[in-house]
Write an enzyme that holds these catalytic residues in place. Sequence first.
Site, PDB file in Angstrom:
ATOM      1  N   TYR A 250      27.785  48.399  -5.909  1.00 49.99           N
ATOM      2  CA  TYR A 250      27.762  48.217  -7.355  1.00 49.99           C
ATOM      3  C   TYR A 250      28.855  47.402  -7.650  1.00 49.99           C
ATOM      4  O   TYR A 250      28.820  46.786  -8.461  1.00 49.99           O
ATOM      5  CB  TYR A 250      27.340  49.411  -7.850  1.00 49.99           C
ATOM      6  CG  TYR A 250      27.445  49.727  -9.368  1.00 49.99           C
ATOM      7  CD1 TYR A 250      26.703  48.582 -10.109  1.00 49.99           C
ATOM      8  CD2 TYR A 250      28.177  50.498 -10.092  1.00 49.99           C
ATOM      9  CE1 TYR A 250      26.589  48.533 -11.445  1.00 49.99           C
ATOM     10  CE2 TYR A 250      28.464  50.199 -11.480  1.00 49.99           C
ATOM     11  CZ  TYR A 250      27.529  49.424 -12.193  1.00 49.99           C
ATOM     12  OH  TYR A 250      27.663  49.430 -13.642  1.00 49.99           O
TER      13      TYR A 250
ATOM     14  N   LEU B  49      11.255  45.542 -18.137  1.00 59.96           N
ATOM     15  CA  LEU B  49      10.688  46.805 -18.263  1.00 59.96           C
ATOM     16  C   LEU B  49      10.764  47.797 -16.733  1.00 59.96           C
ATOM     17  O   LEU B  49       9.844  48.523 -16.674  1.00 59.96           O
ATOM     18  CB  LEU B  49       9.230  46.805 -18.855  1.00 59.96           C
ATOM     19  CG  LEU B  49       9.208  46.307 -19.992  1.00 59.96           C
ATOM     20  CD1 LEU B  49       7.706  46.438 -20.812  1.00 59.96           C
ATOM     21  CD2 LEU B  49      10.215  46.852 -21.098  1.00 59.96           C
TER      22      LEU B  49
ATOM     23  N   PHE C 260      29.100  67.396  -6.356  1.00 58.91           N
ATOM     24  CA  PHE C 260      29.303  66.589  -5.124  1.00 58.91           C
ATOM     25  C   PHE C 260      30.929  66.658  -4.881  1.00 58.91           C
ATOM     26  O   PHE C 260      31.543  65.944  -5.454  1.00 58.91           O
ATOM     27  CB  PHE C 260      28.859  65.141  -5.172  1.00 58.91           C
ATOM     28  CG  PHE C 260      27.515  65.158  -5.370  1.00 58.91           C
ATOM     29  CD1 PHE C 260      26.312  65.936  -4.777  1.00 58.91           C
ATOM     30  CD2 PHE C 260      26.738  64.343  -6.341  1.00 58.91           C
ATOM     31  CE1 PHE C 260      24.970  65.862  -4.908  1.00 58.91           C
ATOM     32  CE2 PHE C 260      25.448  64.043  -6.407  1.00 58.91           C
ATOM     33  CZ  PHE C 260      24.535  64.865  -5.819  1.00 58.91           C
TER      34      PHE C 260
HETATM   35  N1  UDP Z   1      28.107  64.317  -9.975  1.00 60.61           N
HETATM   36  C1  UDP Z   1      27.892  65.341  -9.059  1.00 60.61           C
HETATM   37  N2  UDP Z   1      26.519  65.567  -9.266  1.00 60.61           N
HETATM   38  C2  UDP Z   1      25.502  65.248  -9.822  1.00 60.61           C
HETATM   39  C3  UDP Z   1      25.948  63.855 -10.189  1.00 60.61           C
HETATM   40  C4  UDP Z   1      27.094  63.283  -9.999  1.00 60.61           C
HETATM   41  O1  UDP Z   1      28.690  66.326  -9.212  1.00 60.61           O
HETATM   42  O2  UDP Z   1      24.342  65.525  -9.705  1.00 60.61           O
HETATM   43  C5  UDP Z   1      29.529  63.761  -9.946  1.00 60.61           C
HETATM   44  C6  UDP Z   1      29.767  62.449  -9.054  1.00 60.61           C
HETATM   45  O3  UDP Z   1      29.764  62.740  -7.603  1.00 60.61           O
HETATM   46  C7  UDP Z   1      30.824  61.664  -9.600  1.00 60.61           C
HETATM   47  C8  UDP Z   1      30.900  62.242 -11.064  1.00 60.61           C
HETATM   48  O4  UDP Z   1      29.893  63.444 -11.085  1.00 60.61           O
HETATM   49  O5  UDP Z   1      31.897  62.508  -9.163  1.00 60.61           O
HETATM   50  C9  UDP Z   1      30.204  61.162 -11.920  1.00 60.61           C
HETATM   51  O6  UDP Z   1      29.047  60.534 -11.313  1.00 60.61           O
HETATM   52  P1  UDP Z   1      28.087  59.709 -12.180  1.00 60.61           P
HETATM   53  O7  UDP Z   1      26.981  59.508 -11.123  1.00 60.61           O
HETATM   54  O8  UDP Z   1      27.679  60.149 -13.363  1.00 60.61           O
HETATM   55  O9  UDP Z   1      28.887  58.424 -12.477  1.00 60.61           O
HETATM   56  P2  UDP Z   1      29.567  57.346 -11.705  1.00 60.61           P
HETATM   57  O10 UDP Z   1      31.032  57.491 -11.820  1.00 60.61           O
HETATM   58  O11 UDP Z   1      29.071  57.432  -9.968  1.00 60.61           O
HETATM   59  O12 UDP Z   1      29.317  55.952 -12.255  1.00 60.61           O
END
Ligand code: UDP
Length: 326
Positions: free
Chosen positions: A145, A33, A212
């Site tokens: 990860y 949890l 991002f």
């Molecule tokens: N991303 C973004 N803004 C956010 C969260 C994620 O631009 O607030 C982008 C992130 O940089 C990546 C894509 O969305 O390019 C997918 O990210 P997410 O964290 O959802 O999954 P990941 O592919 O990292 O497992």
Amino acid sequence: MKVCVVGGAGYIGSHTVYELIDAGHEVVVVDNLSTGLKDAVHKDASFYEGDITDFASLDKIITDESRKKPFDVVMHFAAKIVVPESVKNPSLYYYNNVEGVRTLLDVMVKHGIKNIIFSSTAAVYGEGKDGICTEESETKPINPYGETKLVSEKMIGWFAQAYGMNYCIFRYFNVAGAHKSLEIGLLRDHLTHIVPVTIQTALGIREKMTVFGSDYDTYDGTCVRDYIHVSDIAYAHVLGMKHIALNNISEIINLGSNQGFSVKDIISEVEKHHPVNHEYGARREGDPAKLIASNKRAKEILGWTPKRDLSDIILSDLEFRKRHKK
Ligand code: UDP
């Protein structure tokens, strides 16, 4: 079959428990949890609070349950999954994701449980040449990860060889969406994944979001990912479990849609419903430009293809968040 779902109170685990119970299986959930919610556990599953890194507590749960009926399968969902968090705190990821799997495997060996379904990730591929990943693509994670998941995959392979176990390792691409009942979905504090962040922004739960990076080598400069509905992922586990247990075989299988969408596409899809207040910012550490699954193997081996598309993913998560106001 009798299935022990470790991490069954979490996002993908809880959806898998729903699919297992719908398909008539007996389910025991073990979860610490830490991010999972007791309320997310299906009412017909048994629940135990326990930690994957704690041999004694797992051993006791499995011993007590096995007296009633032995387990056929263990499913592992109890992992840390946030890429930027893993970059900042690798120790947490190695402890939970690697040491946790080793402990779980030791318990399985002790109790003679032969079948494991393991949640892995597209992050094991790192930055592929064209971003399309088959199960044979080079594995080269670019963040802790992904690295911890790859180490665990290999460890499971060695255990399987040493103790005659079967495994089905699923490499998930970007999982999102909520169950059709709207009872379960991705609910936790400090969400970082793009779909919930965009939807929370659309609903005013967040004031603003940042994209991002907009200078990636992709069709619109933002990162491209393969989005897959959590219930499609969950159902694949039911198929995978039967496949390895009945055929006495091990597999590594991608779970994705074979299609890529950019961060801008996600925002546009959500904006079909509500405007999204967003700005453009710097790249986030550890992000590959493009990750798309080849899902040919899932289709060939399990007869699995996703039933839901991006609009279903967005709509289900939107409805879920409206209902839970989170
Ligand atoms: N991303 C973004 N803004 C956010 C969260 C994620 O631009 O607030 C982008 C992130 O940089 C990546 C894509 O969305 O390019 C997918 O990210 P997410 O964290 O959802 O999954 P990941 O592919 O990292 O497992």
